[in-house]
Write a protein that holds these residues in place. Structure first.
Motif, PDB file in Angstrom:
ATOM      1  N   ARG A 216       0.471  -1.101   0.074  1.00  0.00           N
ATOM      2  CA  ARG A 216       0.226  -0.167   0.119  1.00  0.00           C
ATOM      3  C   ARG A 216       0.478   1.273   0.540  1.00  0.00           C
ATOM      4  NH1 ARG A 216      -4.226  -1.401   4.877  1.00  0.00           N
ATOM      5  NH2 ARG A 216      -2.108  -2.604   5.722  1.00  0.00           N
ATOM      6  N   GLY A 217       1.729   0.930  -0.051  1.00  0.00           N
ATOM      7  CA  GLY A 217       3.097   1.961  -0.050  1.00  0.00           C
ATOM      8  C   GLY A 217       4.259   2.235  -1.068  1.00  0.00           C
ATOM      9  N   MET A 218       5.758   2.147  -0.480  1.00  0.00           N
ATOM     10  CA  MET A 218       6.774   1.436  -1.728  1.00  0.00           C
ATOM     11  C   MET A 218       6.384   0.832  -2.978  1.00  0.00           C
ATOM     12  SD  MET A 218      10.590   1.455  -1.196  1.00  0.00           S
ATOM     13  CE  MET A 218      10.741  -0.117  -0.684  1.00  0.00           C
ATOM     14  N   VAL A 219       6.424  -0.504  -2.536  1.00  0.00           N
ATOM     15  CA  VAL A 219       6.157  -1.530  -3.633  1.00  0.00           C
ATOM     16  C   VAL A 219       5.132  -1.320  -4.300  1.00  0.00           C
ATOM     17  CG1 VAL A 219       5.638  -4.177  -3.425  1.00  0.00           C
ATOM     18  CG2 VAL A 219       7.249  -3.089  -1.951  1.00  0.00           C
ATOM     19  N   LEU A 220       4.121  -0.971  -3.746  1.00  0.00           N
ATOM     20  CA  LEU A 220       2.530  -0.159  -4.623  1.00  0.00           C
ATOM     21  C   LEU A 220       2.958   0.323  -6.003  1.00  0.00           C
ATOM     22  CD1 LEU A 220      -0.072  -0.241  -5.807  1.00  0.00           C
ATOM     23  CD2 LEU A 220      -0.269   1.270  -3.785  1.00  0.00           C
ATOM     24  N   GLY A 221       4.353   1.861  -5.112  1.00  0.00           N
ATOM     25  CA  GLY A 221       4.439   2.899  -6.444  1.00  0.00           C
ATOM     26  C   GLY A 221       5.449   2.157  -7.164  1.00  0.00           C
ATOM     27  N   GLN A 222       6.167   1.152  -7.013  1.00  0.00           N
ATOM     28  CA  GLN A 222       7.185   0.836  -7.920  1.00  0.00           C
ATOM     29  C   GLN A 222       6.418  -0.026  -9.086  1.00  0.00           C
ATOM     30  OE1 GLN A 222       9.955   0.407  -8.217  1.00  0.00           O
ATOM     31  NE2 GLN A 222      11.539   0.483  -5.979  1.00  0.00           N
TER      32      GLN A 222
ATOM     33  N   THR B 262       1.248  11.933 -10.295  1.00  0.00           N
ATOM     34  CA  THR B 262       1.443  12.575  -8.102  1.00  0.00           C
ATOM     35  C   THR B 262       0.683  11.115  -7.221  1.00  0.00           C
ATOM     36  OG1 THR B 262       0.686  14.284  -9.164  1.00  0.00           O
ATOM     37  CG2 THR B 262       0.296  13.878  -7.264  1.00  0.00           C
ATOM     38  N   THR B 263      -0.036  10.568  -8.032  1.00  0.00           N
ATOM     39  CA  THR B 263      -0.361   8.730  -6.627  1.00  0.00           C
ATOM     40  C   THR B 263       0.733   8.045  -7.042  1.00  0.00           C
ATOM     41  OG1 THR B 263      -2.740   9.307  -7.380  1.00  0.00           O
ATOM     42  CG2 THR B 263      -2.185   7.063  -6.799  1.00  0.00           C
ATOM     43  N   LEU B 264       1.194   8.146  -8.189  1.00  0.00           N
ATOM     44  CA  LEU B 264       2.121   6.844  -8.508  1.00  0.00           C
ATOM     45  C   LEU B 264       3.474   7.441  -7.344  1.00  0.00           C
ATOM     46  CD1 LEU B 264       4.047   5.342 -11.325  1.00  0.00           C
ATOM     47  CD2 LEU B 264       5.208   6.434  -9.402  1.00  0.00           C
ATOM     48  N   GLN B 265       3.801   8.458  -7.691  1.00  0.00           N
ATOM     49  CA  GLN B 265       5.136   8.686  -6.725  1.00  0.00           C
ATOM     50  C   GLN B 265       4.740   9.232  -5.410  1.00  0.00           C
ATOM     51  OE1 GLN B 265       7.857   8.888  -7.790  1.00  0.00           O
ATOM     52  NE2 GLN B 265       7.689   9.011 -10.083  1.00  0.00           N
ATOM     53  N   ALA B 266       3.338   9.508  -5.355  1.00  0.00           N
ATOM     54  CA  ALA B 266       3.629   9.384  -3.652  1.00  0.00           C
ATOM     55  C   ALA B 266       3.252   8.177  -2.857  1.00  0.00           C
ATOM     56  CB  ALA B 266       2.187   9.734  -3.311  1.00  0.00           C
TER      57      ALA B 266
ATOM     58  N   GLY C  75       7.511  15.439   0.689  1.00  0.00           N
ATOM     59  CA  GLY C  75       8.110  14.401  -0.139  1.00  0.00           C
ATOM     60  C   GLY C  75       7.642  14.156  -1.955  1.00  0.00           C
ATOM     61  N   LEU C  76       6.937  15.131  -2.455  1.00  0.00           N
ATOM     62  CA  LEU C  76       6.798  15.238  -3.635  1.00  0.00           C
ATOM     63  C   LEU C  76       7.490  16.045  -4.790  1.00  0.00           C
ATOM     64  CD1 LEU C  76       4.743  14.979  -6.099  1.00  0.00           C
ATOM     65  CD2 LEU C  76       3.370  16.753  -4.936  1.00  0.00           C
ATOM     66  N   ALA C  77       7.572  17.100  -3.418  1.00  0.00           N
ATOM     67  CA  ALA C  77       8.586  18.168  -3.646  1.00  0.00           C
ATOM     68  C   ALA C  77      10.209  17.910  -4.179  1.00  0.00           C
ATOM     69  CB  ALA C  77       9.165  18.774  -2.857  1.00  0.00           C
TER      70      ALA C  77
END
Length: 288
Positions: free
Chosen positions: A146-152, A171-175, A208-210
């Protein structure tokens, strides 16, 4: 003064990890763990220590959490560099783990760093049982499906998508991919300090987004020698980035507005949050 403090903290985290990992033994996996966790900006660990300091948390306890998040970050980079993922030869100016050794070693080094992070958090030095459980649960969520692995996973899927991602999608991906593991350190400081995490989480979400926007800018304008890794990969792959979607000037303006948002979130802490304000500015001013 900020750079001196950051450098001092980087050295302290590095020494802590070298000692704790070194105590595991002298085999190739331990050597790989030390190699993979050495160097870097240490922003996640720095954020743990600085957010915890707002509440007068014992530094030894905070260092356990700082080391844990740095281990998770290092593991993610080791796996991300593998041929089945980003296929990179350089990381922090050195050969990636699978290039220095081999792919099997890199997989195991990443696995070992991930599990060692939770061993650090389980240490009684970190806090009481409830604090340790909350730190482990929240880090697992930030780093997992639900976090980093999802983003990967979302990032890999984007490479073969029929159409480039929209601004909202990226934006969602990088969050998930980057932001979750930058938000957790601020949350960790509040857990250790038994304090309301909302202002710090707002702050960390903005930086984090910045941070990711700054990375996209560096991928276009940066110096590969300073970055210590290959640049312009996203452009070569035709992937959508904040720069490709917004344009360079608008991306820089968006990053600046996020820094201002982060600084505003720190107002409840007054002058005590000065270093965290400096960190927000550093995130978009860095050249690596």
């Amino acid at each position: 003064m900020f750079q001196a403090k950051l450098t001092s903290t980087q050295d302290a985290i590095g020494a802590f990890l070298a000692t704790r990992i070194g105590a595991l033994g002298r085999d190739r996996i331990v050597e790989g763990m030390r190699y993979a966790s050495a160097g870097g900006k240490r922003l996640r660990g720095f954020l743990v220590l600085e957010s915890a300091a707002l509440f007068g948390v014992n530094r030894d306890a905070a260092m356990q959490a700082a080391g844990a998040v740095e281990c998770i970050h290092a593991y993610s980079l080791v796996h991300d560099d593998l041929p089945c993922m980003d296929d990179d030869d350089l990381r922090r100016g050195q050969p990636t783990v699978h290039r220095k050794w081999d792919e099997a070693t890199a997989v195991l080094v990443g696995d070992a760093l991930q599990s060692f992070a939770f061993e650090l958090l389980a240490d009684p030095v970190t806090g009481d049982a409830n604090q340790r459980a909350e730190l482990m649960g929240t880090l697992a969520r930030a780093a997992g499906p639900r976090g980093m692995v999802l983003g990967q996973s979302q990032d890999i899927a984007a490479e073969t998508a029929a159409t480039p991602l929209t601004l909202e999608q990226i934006t969602t991906l990088q969050a998930n991919k980057t932001g979750a593991l930058l938000e957790w350190p601020a949350h960790a400081g509040a857990i250790l300090g038994r304090a309301d995490a909302a202002p710090l989480r707002h702050y960390a979400r903005a930086i984090g987004l910045a941070f990711q926007i700054a990375d996209d800018i560096l991928d276009v304008e940066g110096d590969p020698t300073k970055a210590g890794k290959r640049l312009q990969k996203d452009a070569e792959a035709g992937k959508a980035t904040f720069v490709s979607l917004l344009g360079l000037d608008a991306a820089k303006a968006r990053a600046q507005s996020l820094v201002e948002e982060a600084e505003a979130a720190l107002q409840p802490y007054g002058a005590a949050a000065g270093t965290l304000q400096d960190l927000a500015r550093f995130v978009i001013a860095r050249d690596t």
